[in-house]
Design a protein around this motif. Structure first.
Motif, PDB file in Angstrom:
ATOM      1  N   MET A  97      24.416  54.248-129.995  1.00 49.00           N
ATOM      2  CA  MET A  97      25.726  53.467-129.860  1.00 49.00           C
ATOM      3  C   MET A  97      26.166  54.489-128.128  1.00 49.00           C
ATOM      4  O   MET A  97      26.413  53.811-126.735  1.00 49.00           O
ATOM      5  CB  MET A  97      26.819  53.085-130.476  1.00 49.00           C
ATOM      6  CG  MET A  97      27.280  52.632-131.893  1.00 49.00           C
ATOM      7  SD  MET A  97      27.118  50.898-130.430  1.00 49.00           S
ATOM      8  CE  MET A  97      28.003  50.342-131.774  1.00 49.00           C
ATOM      9  N   ALA A  98      25.477  55.774-128.442  1.00 48.78           N
ATOM     10  CA  ALA A  98      25.883  56.342-127.275  1.00 48.78           C
ATOM     11  C   ALA A  98      24.928  56.632-126.280  1.00 48.78           C
ATOM     12  O   ALA A  98      25.106  56.478-124.636  1.00 48.78           O
ATOM     13  CB  ALA A  98      25.868  58.214-127.592  1.00 48.78           C
ATOM     14  N   LEU A  99      23.783  55.940-126.590  1.00 50.42           N
ATOM     15  CA  LEU A  99      22.590  56.348-126.221  1.00 50.42           C
ATOM     16  C   LEU A  99      22.512  54.528-125.011  1.00 50.42           C
ATOM     17  O   LEU A  99      22.445  54.106-123.676  1.00 50.42           O
ATOM     18  CB  LEU A  99      21.240  55.439-126.995  1.00 50.42           C
ATOM     19  CG  LEU A  99      20.458  56.773-127.336  1.00 50.42           C
ATOM     20  CD1 LEU A  99      19.329  56.837-128.289  1.00 50.42           C
ATOM     21  CD2 LEU A  99      20.584  58.385-126.037  1.00 50.42           C
ATOM     22  N   LEU A 100      23.228  53.625-125.720  1.00 52.84           N
ATOM     23  CA  LEU A 100      23.697  52.125-124.832  1.00 52.84           C
ATOM     24  C   LEU A 100      24.449  52.442-124.024  1.00 52.84           C
ATOM     25  O   LEU A 100      24.481  52.029-122.789  1.00 52.84           O
ATOM     26  CB  LEU A 100      23.698  51.143-126.105  1.00 52.84           C
ATOM     27  CG  LEU A 100      24.579  49.838-125.955  1.00 52.84           C
ATOM     28  CD1 LEU A 100      22.821  49.556-124.821  1.00 52.84           C
ATOM     29  CD2 LEU A 100      25.078  48.538-126.854  1.00 52.84           C
ATOM     30  N   HIS A 101      25.095  53.596-124.116  1.00 52.48           N
ATOM     31  CA  HIS A 101      26.249  53.056-123.370  1.00 52.48           C
ATOM     32  C   HIS A 101      26.645  54.329-121.947  1.00 52.48           C
ATOM     33  O   HIS A 101      27.243  54.509-121.129  1.00 52.48           O
ATOM     34  CB  HIS A 101      28.119  52.951-123.271  1.00 52.48           C
ATOM     35  CG  HIS A 101      28.193  52.647-124.376  1.00 52.48           C
ATOM     36  ND1 HIS A 101      28.147  51.899-125.895  1.00 52.48           N
ATOM     37  CD2 HIS A 101      28.422  51.045-123.924  1.00 52.48           C
ATOM     38  CE1 HIS A 101      28.522  51.499-126.735  1.00 52.48           C
ATOM     39  NE2 HIS A 101      28.531  50.119-125.068  1.00 52.48           N
ATOM     40  N   HIS A 102      25.394  55.485-122.298  1.00 54.69           N
ATOM     41  CA  HIS A 102      25.129  56.428-121.401  1.00 54.69           C
ATOM     42  C   HIS A 102      24.765  55.185-120.290  1.00 54.69           C
ATOM     43  O   HIS A 102      23.837  55.165-120.099  1.00 54.69           O
ATOM     44  CB  HIS A 102      23.925  57.019-121.780  1.00 54.69           C
ATOM     45  CG  HIS A 102      24.040  58.225-120.991  1.00 54.69           C
ATOM     46  ND1 HIS A 102      24.989  59.319-121.513  1.00 54.69           N
ATOM     47  CD2 HIS A 102      22.761  59.140-121.029  1.00 54.69           C
ATOM     48  CE1 HIS A 102      24.390  60.214-121.300  1.00 54.69           C
ATOM     49  NE2 HIS A 102      23.204  60.646-120.827  1.00 54.69           N
ATOM     50  N   GLN A 103      25.447  56.393-118.550  1.00 56.16           N
ATOM     51  CA  GLN A 103      25.709  56.640-117.662  1.00 56.16           C
ATOM     52  C   GLN A 103      23.619  56.564-117.440  1.00 56.16           C
ATOM     53  O   GLN A 103      23.774  55.487-116.681  1.00 56.16           O
ATOM     54  CB  GLN A 103      26.375  57.098-116.725  1.00 56.16           C
ATOM     55  CG  GLN A 103      27.738  56.486-117.050  1.00 56.16           C
ATOM     56  CD  GLN A 103      27.984  55.226-116.925  1.00 56.16           C
ATOM     57  OE1 GLN A 103      27.966  54.566-115.988  1.00 56.16           O
ATOM     58  NE2 GLN A 103      28.998  54.411-118.030  1.00 56.16           N
ATOM     59  N   ASN A 104      22.797  57.139-117.139  1.00 52.87           N
ATOM     60  CA  ASN A 104      22.052  57.558-117.023  1.00 52.87           C
ATOM     61  C   ASN A 104      20.913  56.543-116.525  1.00 52.87           C
ATOM     62  O   ASN A 104      20.237  56.676-115.970  1.00 52.87           O
ATOM     63  CB  ASN A 104      21.706  58.965-117.439  1.00 52.87           C
ATOM     64  CG  ASN A 104      22.677  60.662-117.249  1.00 52.87           C
ATOM     65  OD1 ASN A 104      23.462  59.734-116.206  1.00 52.87           O
ATOM     66  ND2 ASN A 104      22.760  61.190-117.604  1.00 52.87           N
ATOM     67  N   PHE A 105      21.031  55.836-117.388  1.00 51.20           N
ATOM     68  CA  PHE A 105      20.114  55.165-117.749  1.00 51.20           C
ATOM     69  C   PHE A 105      20.452  53.747-116.640  1.00 51.20           C
ATOM     70  O   PHE A 105      19.447  53.720-116.155  1.00 51.20           O
ATOM     71  CB  PHE A 105      19.814  54.433-119.863  1.00 51.20           C
ATOM     72  CG  PHE A 105      19.821  54.553-120.871  1.00 51.20           C
ATOM     73  CD1 PHE A 105      18.268  54.879-120.469  1.00 51.20           C
ATOM     74  CD2 PHE A 105      20.986  55.405-121.311  1.00 51.20           C
ATOM     75  CE1 PHE A 105      18.003  55.468-121.578  1.00 51.20           C
ATOM     76  CE2 PHE A 105      20.107  55.848-122.902  1.00 51.20           C
ATOM     77  CZ  PHE A 105      18.511  56.289-122.518  1.00 51.20           C
ATOM     78  N   GLN A 106      21.610  53.269-116.561  1.00 47.98           N
ATOM     79  CA  GLN A 106      21.841  52.610-115.815  1.00 47.98           C
ATOM     80  C   GLN A 106      21.585  52.888-114.200  1.00 47.98           C
ATOM     81  O   GLN A 106      20.752  52.521-113.784  1.00 47.98           O
ATOM     82  CB  GLN A 106      23.496  52.019-115.690  1.00 47.98           C
ATOM     83  CG  GLN A 106      23.659  51.247-117.008  1.00 47.98           C
ATOM     84  CD  GLN A 106      24.478  51.223-118.234  1.00 47.98           C
ATOM     85  OE1 GLN A 106      25.663  51.734-117.958  1.00 47.98           O
ATOM     86  NE2 GLN A 106      23.792  51.972-118.915  1.00 47.98           N
TER      87      GLN A 106
END
Lengths: 211, 211
Positions: A97-106
């Motif tokens: 969940m945290a990875l999915l919502h992590h800003q740095n990927f975007q």
DNA sequence: GCCTGTGAATCCATTCACAGCT
DNA sequence: AGCTGTGAATGGATTCACAGGC
């Protein structure tokens, strides 16, 4: 430097590192940077910076340095980070969940197009991003349909190999594996391990070595 | 092998890797393992396994292999993973929260004794583990009081250097840094970077190289 | 016969040092 | 004068190959 020279793996890891401060420089309007400056920010040797860059071309100007904007563009081209990559993620526990919502990927042009879990309780849940958690059994179908290029594995150790195999069969050719096991993979595919508990084990060792 | 030989950093990273399958073997009651078997599981060369281990002593029996239980014990001693380590964590966003609650830290004898954030909205919040989110301004005081030995940095890039400096001043000597910048550190301290977006950049590059 | 322990050989990465351009 | 580009030198890490003990 000749184009056909074999490029060290270590070099491309550092290239990704150079990218980040260069972006910040561009935002701040810095026009030129020397290998020495960039090296200091990235905590590497200046000669290393120059050598790394010159595997890919001559981007600098002698006596001056590197044009920030131009170098940034070149590095983005090298790393294909000028285009978007489609990601899937499997294992929607805390970490997933945290990875999915992590800003740095975007920020880095990685976009999640699917999320999977095997827990019936979670399947169907609508996430803040609008994605709906899908059952692992649909990996095959959805990976193809959505064009998933890489996947993030945040499953418990016991499930990792099974899920990885499903992903490879579905044509996903790169996996970032957060689980603490080394998954088997076909020749053509890539796995990078990111089990951060091994990093802590490392720190513990070195810490105790230096009293 | 002589005790004073310099031990390669790469070796100790792999040692941490060997630990995990050995634990699973012990649980399953496997008594003996060969370098070849262990190598296959960890995806390394068998000679590498033997060389790595023999930096620390002669743990195997020629013609037989390694006693699983004994080897496990030796590796735990080497990595100091037979005792508990006290961790602090800074930055209680999605990622910080997920890390704090991640089971694998507990499994590996890492225990969170404090959690920090700078957002007044979050400070005082009681977490499922019973920890209360503390303000960054109390790092100094609490790190000493609680005996924090390592810290996890899950702050936004802009805050990382500031927080890292606070931690070092408070006597914390090792940091696992999830933010995308390279922090300055005193000679005596250690930082390991775990920005997983660089891993994805790597995968992207290698993926496109192999068509 | 089998599998470890380890010097020697090989392979890869980093750093030095300086020639070459601006 | 200043800073890049790069061959040469150095330093590390991996793999080979075999001697040595069970």
């Amino acid at each position: 430097m000749s184009r056909d020279t074999k490029i060290p793996g270590a070099t491309i890891e550092r290239i990704a590192l150079y990218l980040r401060p260069l972006e910040r420089m561009e935002e701040k309007g810095t026009l030129v940077v020397s290998s020495e400056k960039l090296a200091k920010i990235c905590k590497v040797n200046p000669a290393q910076v120059r050598k790394d860059l010159c595997y890919f071309g001559e981007f600098g100007v002698r006596g001056v340095g590197y044009d920030v904007r131009e170098l940034l563009g070149e590095i983005k081209k090298i790393l294909l980070s000028d285009r978007q990559w489609k990601l899937g993620i499997v294992g929607m526990g805390n970490l997933g969940m945290a990875l999915l919502h992590h800003q740095n990927f975007q920020k880095r042009n990685f976009r999640f197009v699917a999320a999977f879990d095997s827990d019936p309780e979670k399947i169907g849940e609508i996430l803040p991003t609008g994605l709906i958690i899908q059952p692992v059994s649909r990996i095959r179908e959805l990976a193809e349909e959505l064009g998933i290029e890489m996947a993030i594995l945040a499953t418990p150790a016991t499930e990792s190999q099974g899920v990885a195999s499903l992903l490879f069969e579905a044509g996903v050719r790169a996996i970032l594996n957060f689980s603490p096991i080394q998954v088997r993979k076909p020749e053509c595919c890539l796995v990078v391990n990111a089990d951060f508990t091994v990093n802590l084990d490392n720190l513990a060792y070195h810490l105790s070595k230096s009293e």
